[in-house]
Scaffold this motif. Structure first.
Motif, PDB file in Angstrom:
ATOM      1  N   VAL A 183      35.538  28.236  15.869  1.00 34.89           N
ATOM      2  CA  VAL A 183      35.907  27.653  17.163  1.00 34.89           C
ATOM      3  C   VAL A 183      37.160  28.331  17.713  1.00 34.89           C
ATOM      4  O   VAL A 183      37.233  28.659  18.908  1.00 34.89           O
ATOM      5  N   THR A 189      37.310  30.379  21.173  1.00 34.08           N
ATOM      6  CA  THR A 189      38.170  29.874  22.239  1.00 34.08           C
ATOM      7  C   THR A 189      38.988  30.990  22.883  1.00 34.08           C
ATOM      8  O   THR A 189      39.093  31.061  24.115  1.00 34.08           O
ATOM      9  N   PHE A 214      28.407  24.001  19.123  1.00 36.90           N
ATOM     10  CA  PHE A 214      29.687  24.091  19.818  1.00 36.90           C
ATOM     11  C   PHE A 214      29.792  25.392  20.613  1.00 36.90           C
ATOM     12  O   PHE A 214      30.482  25.450  21.641  1.00 36.90           O
ATOM     13  N   ASP A 215      29.093  26.457  20.155  1.00 40.86           N
ATOM     14  CA  ASP A 215      29.150  27.715  20.898  1.00 40.86           C
ATOM     15  C   ASP A 215      28.501  27.574  22.275  1.00 40.86           C
ATOM     16  O   ASP A 215      28.789  28.362  23.179  1.00 40.86           O
ATOM     17  N   LEU A 231      36.893  22.627  23.207  1.00 39.13           N
ATOM     18  CA  LEU A 231      36.272  23.154  21.993  1.00 39.13           C
ATOM     19  C   LEU A 231      36.927  22.620  20.720  1.00 39.13           C
ATOM     20  O   LEU A 231      36.263  22.068  19.839  1.00 39.13           O
ATOM     21  N   MET A 238      35.496  19.604  18.054  1.00 41.81           N
ATOM     22  CA  MET A 238      35.187  19.965  16.668  1.00 41.81           C
ATOM     23  C   MET A 238      35.967  19.102  15.678  1.00 41.81           C
ATOM     24  O   MET A 238      35.429  18.683  14.645  1.00 41.81           O
TER      25      MET A 238
END
Length: 599
Positions: free
Chosen positions: A125, A129, A283-284, A304, A308
């Motif tokens: 993540v 980011t 999450f991507d 992001l 998470m």
């Protein structure tokens, strides 16, 4: 409906729906005639070398948005991204795979599996980011890899990204059917059609999964902001149900169920971690929404990282609760939480859990539909896939063509394939991509053409190769040696030495402009090592399927994608200059000296 959209002195045709024109699929010079195509095929080695060693630039990726003919609408804030992140991640992974891995692989120590896979996901993540803030386009990791590692690596990753989303959506859709059956007091097999003429693992047909995917596709096509509102409502309900499971489940907890804590030892923990990485996939998709975010520098890091951290905390709490409610050997693999409440005498609670799980999986499907379409849109902007997929609808501001095609592929896979086949193959693609993004982050920080000296470039290459190779040997040793430990005494110090060398002897050539990954090179290097290590815990058959898919990608690339991307890149050189040269061009193809001097 056709409109003219004027933007920055240029004009483009705005189109609607899934309409198409002659040049939407293979408009490049190499495909104009058979003679041109034959010539292009003969030049394959030269073109491949060019695409392998040519990197895109940040500005080129941003400028490629013009090929979608209509701009995506900037409507999202950090609040939307947090809920998108939670909606994308919390679904089939926690509600289905937790039970399967706790019962057969890790036991109550499955909570440690979530910690390991969560730590790996959080490192990824951070890497995502920094890229998403600096390059806020719909292409996500495809765009990041294209800028730092070149077209060829980006395409291989792109194929696996699309596979990740199709398989992930199919797995969640089949899990949706399982929980819906539980809600209706039926066995999941009763909601599927047994096709005796098909191969094992592909003969349980799931028409409900196909219907759910079709509804999700319609919602994703209509509006991104509308999808965000639906996801927000579904995710709020979902979180309430999760808190209900944790609180009420702990009321019925029995600490004796935690004995033995790790019946399958450390190997079981890490093997489960590799599969449970599936639970963090999604999450991507949030990074692909950077193009539609109002303030990427502020909204993306909060959205992001925040989503998470919250997700990992909830996962660990749910895993602890499940294993305290009943002995791990008695956990139901299809609907573990619903059946756990039934086993402690709370039959009514299983309906609440099943309804919450359905809400969560609906969110995962919705965010996945939004994310995968944006990946395909940006890939098509480079012409590695037909540019027809890059078209953004003039009215809805969404990539209709890409959304519909990706959801159709998802529906076909969901109709035939069992969950365990899907989850293992998905984890390979995801871990592979996350590893590449971490490598790209190190390249971005330590190599800038014209700034980095040849000596420092060579040091960087040696360090990166050593980090990757030592991580591969560690993973291989883990996979082959059941009880050995001597190999780790060799491979781990080599990885550590390579990371120290990179930190001590190679100066960083670039600093992030707005938001940066902390602890470079340690965090990206650790991300590489953990992702590769988890790959070593995945079964052989999944690697065979992964290799077969990668082979198909290469066939397509050498026959079509390479030549289309090569022609497009050569045409663009008159308008866009590479980031390594530090020059900028305006949209007429004339060098903009003022912009160049300003930079």
């Amino acid at each position: 409906m056709v409109n003219i959209n004027e933007d920055g002195g240029g004009s483009s045709i705005r189109r609607r729906g899934c309409s198409y024109q002659k040049n939407d699929f293979l408009p490049e010079e190499s495909f104009k005639t058979w003679g041109n195509y034959t010539t292009a095929l003969k030049q394959t080695p030269h073109r491949l070398i060019d695409r392998m060693f040519t990197r895109s630039g940040d500005q080129a990726e941003l400028d490629s948005r013009a090929r979608s003919q209509t701009a995506m609408k900037k409507t999202l804030t950090w609040w939307d991204l947090i809920w998108f992140g939670m909606g994308a991640v919390i679904g089939a992974g926690i509600f289905v795979l937790t039970g399967l891995e706790a019962r057969d692989v890790a036991g109550p120590a499955v909570v440690l599996s979530y910690v390991v896979s969560g730590a790996s996901a959080l490192m990824s993540v951070f890497c995502y980011t920094e890229f998403a803030v600096e390059i806020p386009v719909a292409g996500g990791s495809f765009a990041y890899l294209r800028v730092e590692l070149g077209d060829f690596v980006a395409f291989i990753a792109a194929g696996n990204i699309l596979l990740e989303y199709v398989i992930g959506g199919a797995a969640v859709a089949r899990s949706w059917t399982s929980y819906f059956a539980s809600l209706c007091n039926y066995d999941p097999s009763e909601f599927r059609i047994k096709a005796h003429g098909l191969a094992e693992n592909y003969n349980e047909l799931d028409p409900i999964a196909v219907g759910v995917i079709a509804i999700i596709c319609i919602i994703a096509v209509l509006s991104t902001k509308g999808s965000s509102r639906i996801n927000y409502i579904a995710s709020v309900v979902h979180v309430i149900v999760i808190l209900f499971i944790i609180i009420c489940g702990l009321i019925k907890a029995d600490t004796n169920n935690y004995k033995p804590f790790a019946p399958y030892k450390a190997r079981g923990v890490f093997k489960a971690s590799a599969v449970l990485f599936f639970a963090y996939v999604g999450f991507d998709a949030v990074s692909t929404m950077a193009e539609e975010t109002k303030n990427p520098a502020k909204d993306i890091p909060i959205g992001l990282v925040g989503s998470m951290v919250i997700t990992t905390t909830l996962y660990c709490a749910l895993a602890i609760t499940l294993c305290l409610m009943q002995p791990y050997k008695e956990i139901n693999a299809d609907a573990p939480f619903s059946e756990a409440f039934k086993s402690v005498g709370w039959d009514w609670a299983k309906y609440v859990v099943a309804a919450g799980a359905l809400k969560g999986m609906t969110s995962v499907l919705l965010v996945g539909a939004v994310g995968q379409a944006r990946y395909l849109t940006h890939i098509a902007r480079t012409h590695m896939m037909p540019p027809w997929f890059a078209i953004v609808d003039a009215k809805t501001g969404t990539p209709v063509n890409a959304t519909v095609i990706m959801m159709m592929a998802t529906a076909v896979i969901a109709f035939f394939t069992k969950l365990d086949i899907l989850s293992n193959l998905l984890s390979i693609s995801t871990l592979f991509i996350f590893m590449l993004v971490a490598v790209a982050l190190l390249v971005r920080r330590y190599y800038v053409s014209g700034v980095t000296t040849d000596a420092n470039r060579n040091k960087l290459i040696i360090c990166l190769v050593t980090i990757i190779v030592s991580s591969c040997f560690t993973a291989g040793y883990w996979g082959l040696s059941k009880h050995g430990w001597i190999g780790y005494c060799i491979t781990v110090p080599i990885w550590l030495g390579a990371t120290i060398s990179l930190w001590a002897f190679v100066p960083q050539a670039r600093q992030p402009k707005m938001w940066g990954v902390p602890l470079v090179p340690w965090l990206p290097s650790a991300s590489i090592a953990i992702n590769i290590f988890l790959l070593g815990s995945i079964d052989k058959d999944s690697f065979i399927r992964f290799a077969a898919w990668s082979g198909l990608l290469l066939v397509y690339y050498f026959l079509f994608g390479l030549h289309a991307a090569y022609d497009t890149a050569k045409a663009d050189e008159k308008q866009w200059n590479k980031v390594e040269q530090g020059e900028e061009f305006n949209n007429t193809g004339i060098k903009d000296t003022d912009a160049s001097n300003a930079s």
